[in-house]
Design an enzyme around this catalytic site. Structure first.
Site, PDB file in Angstrom:
ATOM      1  CB  CYS A  61      -0.915   0.022   1.224  1.00  8.97           C
ATOM      2  SG  CYS A  61      -2.051  -1.395   1.139  1.00  8.97           S
ATOM      3  NE  ARG A 118       4.528   1.698  -0.032  1.00  8.99           N
ATOM      4  CZ  ARG A 118       5.712   1.529   0.797  1.00  8.99           C
ATOM      5  NH1 ARG A 118       6.853   1.710   0.377  1.00  8.99           N
ATOM      6  NH2 ARG A 118       5.438   0.955   1.927  1.00  8.99           N
ATOM      7  CD1 TRP A 147       0.025  -6.480  -3.198  1.00  6.89           C
ATOM      8  CD2 TRP A 147      -0.315  -6.959  -0.857  1.00  6.89           C
ATOM      9  NE1 TRP A 147       0.214  -7.949  -2.856  1.00  6.89           N
ATOM     10  CE2 TRP A 147       0.143  -8.154  -1.682  1.00  6.89           C
ATOM     11  CE3 TRP A 147      -0.494  -7.175   0.345  1.00  6.89           C
ATOM     12  CZ2 TRP A 147       0.290  -9.397  -1.163  1.00  6.89           C
ATOM     13  CZ3 TRP A 147      -0.351  -8.348   1.029  1.00  6.89           C
ATOM     14  CH2 TRP A 147       0.135  -9.390   0.371  1.00  6.89           C
ATOM     15  CG  ASN A 155       1.176   0.317   4.337  1.00  6.00           C
ATOM     16  OD1 ASN A 155       0.884  -0.800   4.191  1.00  6.00           O
ATOM     17  ND2 ASN A 155       2.286   0.836   4.398  1.00  6.00           N
ATOM     18  N   GLY A 156      -0.991  -1.255   6.262  1.00  6.76           N
ATOM     19  CA  GLY A 156      -0.556  -2.352   7.537  1.00  6.76           C
ATOM     20  C   GLY A 156      -1.918  -2.994   7.841  1.00  6.76           C
ATOM     21  CD  GLU A 214      17.514 -12.999  -7.201  1.00  6.90           C
ATOM     22  OE1 GLU A 214      17.039 -13.262  -6.185  1.00  6.90           O
ATOM     23  OE2 GLU A 214      17.236 -11.747  -7.834  1.00  6.90           O
ATOM     24  CE  LYS A 238      14.293 -10.617  -9.600  1.00  2.00           C
ATOM     25  NZ  LYS A 238      14.986 -10.801  -8.519  1.00  2.00           N
ATOM     26  CD  GLU A 277      10.100 -11.268  -8.263  1.00  2.00           C
ATOM     27  OE1 GLU A 277       9.629 -10.675  -7.663  1.00  2.00           O
ATOM     28  OE2 GLU A 277      11.405 -10.921  -8.467  1.00  2.00           O
ATOM     29  CG  HIS A 321      21.229 -36.724  -3.565  1.00  2.00           C
ATOM     30  ND1 HIS A 321      21.700 -37.787  -3.002  1.00  2.00           N
ATOM     31  CD2 HIS A 321      22.295 -35.965  -4.016  1.00  2.00           C
ATOM     32  CE1 HIS A 321      22.899 -37.791  -3.164  1.00  2.00           C
ATOM     33  NE2 HIS A 321      23.300 -36.416  -3.685  1.00  2.00           N
ATOM     34  CE  LYS A 336      11.467  -2.782  -5.086  1.00  2.00           C
ATOM     35  NZ  LYS A 336      12.299  -3.787  -5.915  1.00  2.00           N
TER      36      LYS A 336
HETATM   37  O1  M6R Z   1      13.117  -4.516   0.516  1.00  2.00           O
HETATM   38  P1  M6R Z   1      13.429  -6.125   0.893  1.00  2.00           P
HETATM   39  O2  M6R Z   1      14.988  -6.312   0.389  1.00  2.00           O
HETATM   40  O3  M6R Z   1      13.573  -6.575   2.422  1.00  2.00           O
HETATM   41  O4  M6R Z   1      12.614  -7.098   0.074  1.00  2.00           O
HETATM   42  C1  M6R Z   1      12.635  -8.508   0.055  1.00  2.00           C
HETATM   43  C2  M6R Z   1      12.179  -9.128  -0.867  1.00  2.00           C
HETATM   44  O5  M6R Z   1      10.578  -9.061  -0.609  1.00  2.00           O
HETATM   45  C3  M6R Z   1      12.241  -8.859  -2.122  1.00  2.00           C
HETATM   46  O6  M6R Z   1      13.910  -8.950  -2.252  1.00  2.00           O
HETATM   47  C4  M6R Z   1      11.529  -9.814  -3.180  1.00  2.00           C
HETATM   48  O7  M6R Z   1      11.879 -11.090  -2.876  1.00  2.00           O
HETATM   49  C5  M6R Z   1      11.905  -9.290  -4.565  1.00  2.00           C
HETATM   50  N1  M6R Z   1      10.733  -8.813  -5.358  1.00  2.00           N
HETATM   51  C6  M6R Z   1      12.252 -10.254  -5.466  1.00  2.00           C
HETATM   52  O8  M6R Z   1      12.603  -9.650  -6.906  1.00  2.00           O
END
Ligand code: M6R
Length: 615
Positions: A2, A27, A75, A101-102, A484, A488, A491, A507, A610
């Site tokens: 949010c 956000r 969100w 927000n929260g 990683e 990527k 997501e 395994h 984000k």
């Molecule tokens: O703001 P942060 O680095 O704490 O966020 C952590 C994760 O939410 C963030 O890295 C998330 O996994 C990314 N969107 C991945 O691309």
């Protein structure tokens, strides 16, 4: 999660607030809404879906002009993404509007209480109770800031609230507990937002709010108190980037821009941290050297991409300092009763500095007496505020939900911390540190070279748009790189993607391999630890024998992989521990292009936000 904006000043509140929401849409994008004070009334508009839906609504049904207003991009947590659940929420008389927000954890009890007193609540959200409670309190004190303080004392959970009242013109009131809220101070105007990006086009002077504080914004002054009305300490700061940094700058997506910014971001993270003699000067690390010398265990806590940076950091930290290092998902950390004491150094990695899981993990660590060092990109955010020390990554604003430059700069910061510990504890000689620092300094150029050779990667990504599954393999520091790469792809491309340690394949996971299934393999340097290299070359042969289509990321000059690579992606030769800084880049480009080819929203992938400010 949010985004919130508030404005009071001479400009059109609607214009300022909607422009701010555009900057905060990363956000959350389940709905958007605004409220404007005009002629002793409040006018609101809200719409499910992206901000563009709200903009259409405002074009069809313009709001009266006003110079005080609030806005929200959501969100969803409590209640689906509908018009009714969109913020702002108002009381039954329509005199107060609030955005949030929260999560208000005791909202059900409050809702019941309000209903018994005759209030009618029309949404499924936890937020709406606040509008009704504020209305009740305001009728007793006729002071919105005081009403907010009284209400906040009754709320449990995490919340940033911003409200306006029809009977208090030219006033916006905000409150903050566990969720981000920053004040922007301009000439005869003031702003409130979840992130400075929302008001950076108007002012670069910001005030960081602390925990459990209420702020009252008027055109000519900003007043901050605690929830009891006592004076509160705040920190004013100057934002060191400007509006252009938060714009796409000619790129189709923020993600593409942020990928391209990586050479500079990596160089900026090193800036000012290496003296003329090549030693490290991490003045910001306020933990005294004698305390660092006593550290007998390092625990890294982080989420998502930042967690992957932590996994890589473990290799460097243990190799350079000989101190045992654990890496833990922040969301799991405090629930397993981890063993921590004064000799434990906890490193909390977070781009946003607001990730609730990481924040809760660091609070737990500090309660147990551990020292916490934050690695963070966002000045003034909660995680560095609550840590004993912070190393900022200086990556500049990262807007795309998928983390790219934040990851690379987190890695650089982790290497700096590891080397610094080696320097302070005497486990690395000065000339060894200088050699690594030299290698780190050349990474920016290496990343630049990778970026120049990405067209075949994009072409390959497009050709795989119809696939369902992609696997990623790596060994040593290449294993977190594989994780990683898979994250990527999940997501952004919404594909089944998994990362494995290549040695683990036999395994179980090798059963997944089918004819023509793309498998990306991150190959370690053949120089140095060549045993790792040789083993992964065998792994490539094993999967290829079972029909996999191999996509091999290997160092320039590594000829051993050529016979087994259906597609070969070359990266510059880099020392093994630093290889993730170059090997990750093609995986970012690959995921971005695949997402585009599949018609997905690159900067705002479905279901994500984000900054994850709820647990
Ligand atoms: O703001 P942060 O680095 O704490 O966020 C952590 C994760 O939410 C963030 O890295 C998330 O996994 C990314 N969107 C991945 O691309």
């Amino acid at each position: 999660m949010c985004g919130i904006v508030g404005y009071v000043g001479p400009q059109s509140a609607l214009d300022v607030v909607t422009a701010g929401l555009k900057r905060l849409e990363y956000r959350g994008y389940d709905s958007a809404g605004v409220a404007v004070q005009a002629d002793g009334q409040l006018a609101t508009a809200k719409k499910a879906g992206k901000l563009v839906n709200l903009e259409k609504e405002l074009a069809d049904r313009p709001l009266p002009a006003g110079t005080t207003g609030i806005g929200h991009t959501r969100w969803a947590t409590h209640g689906g993404p509908t018009d009714a659940n969109a913020h702002p929420h108002i009381d039954n008389a329509g005199r107060v509007a609030v955005v949030h927000n929260g999560i208000i954890e005791n909202f059900a009890a409050l809702r019941e209480e309000l209903t018994e007193r005759g209030h009618e609540l029309g949404s499924e959200t936890d937020t709406e109770v606040v509008a009704h409670l504020l209305a009740e309190e305001f009728s007793g004190c006729a002071d919105l800031a005081e009403a907010m303080r009284l209400v906040c004392r009754r709320l449990e959970g995490a919340f940033t609230l911003v409200a306006v009242h029809a009977d208090e013109p030219d006033v916006v009131v905000g409150a903050r507990r566990n969720s981000p809220l920053v004040v922007g101070v301009g000439e005869g105007e003031a702003f409130l937002a979840s992130d400075v990006a929302a008001f950076i086009a108007h002012t670069r002077e910001a005030v960081e709010l602390g925990q459990d504080q209420v702020v009252e914004l008027r055109r000519d002054r900003v007043t901050v108190t605690d929830f009891d009305g006592g004076t509160a300490d705040v920190r004013a700061y100057h934002v060191d980037w400007d509006a252009s940094a938060a714009e796409k700058g000619g790129y189709d997506y923020f993600m593409l821009k942020e990928i391209a910014e990586q050479p500079k971001a990596v160089a900026d993270t090193l800036l000012g941290r290496i003296d003329a003699a090549g030693s490290l000067t991490l003045d910001e690390v306020r933990i005294p050297a004698n305390v660092l010398r006593e550290v007998d265990k390092i625990v890294i806590v982080a989420c998502g991409t930042a967690f992957h940076a932590g996994l890589i950091a473990k290799y460097a930290i243990e190799h350079w300092t000989r101190v045992p290092c654990e890496v833990e998902l922040a969301s799991e950390f405090r629930y397993r009763d981890p063993i921590l004491d004064q000799q434990t150094l906890v490193v909390a990695i977070s781009q946003s500095g607001e990730t609730m899981d990481t924040l809760m993990a660091l609070r737990h660590a500090r309660e147990q007496g551990a020292k916490v060092l934050a690695i963070c990109n966002t000045n003034g955010s909660t995680i560095p505020r609550e840590s004993d020390a912070v190393l900022y990554t200086h990556a500049g604003p990262e807007v795309a939900v998928a983390s790219t430059k934040a990851f690379l700069t987190q890695l650089v910061a982790c290497y700096l911390v590891a080397l610094y510990l080696g320097q302070v504890r005497g486990t690395k000689w000065a000339d060894e540190i200088r050699a690594v620092v030299r290698d780190l300094s050349s990474v920016s150029g290496a990343v630049e070279r990778v970026l120049e050779t990405m067209e075949p990667v994009r072409e390959l990504a497009r050709s795989l748009a119809e696939k369902n599954t992609v696997l990623f393999l790596g060994r040593h520091v290449g294993y977190p790189v594989a994780l990683e790469g898979a994250l990527k792809l999940k997501e952004l491309a919404y594909m089944h993607a998994e990362g494995f340690a290549a040695g683990e394949l036999k395994h179980g996971p090798i059963a997944l391999v089918e004819d023509d299934m793309p498998v990306v393999v991150v190959v370690p340097s053949p120089r140095g630890r060549s045993v790792l290299h040789d083993k992964i070359v065998s792994n490539i042969q094993e999967i290829r024998a079972r029909g996999a289509r191999t996509i091999v990321i290997a160092e320039e000059g590594d000829e051993a992989v050529v016979p087994y690579a259906d597609h070969l992606i070359r990266i510059p030769a880099t020392p093994t521990l630093l290889q993730p800084l170059v090997a990750t880049v093609p995986l970012q480009v690959f995921a971005c292009e695949l997402a585009t080819a599949r018609g997905n929203e690159v900067d705002q992938p479905r279901n994500l936000a984000k900054s994850v400010t709820v647990e």
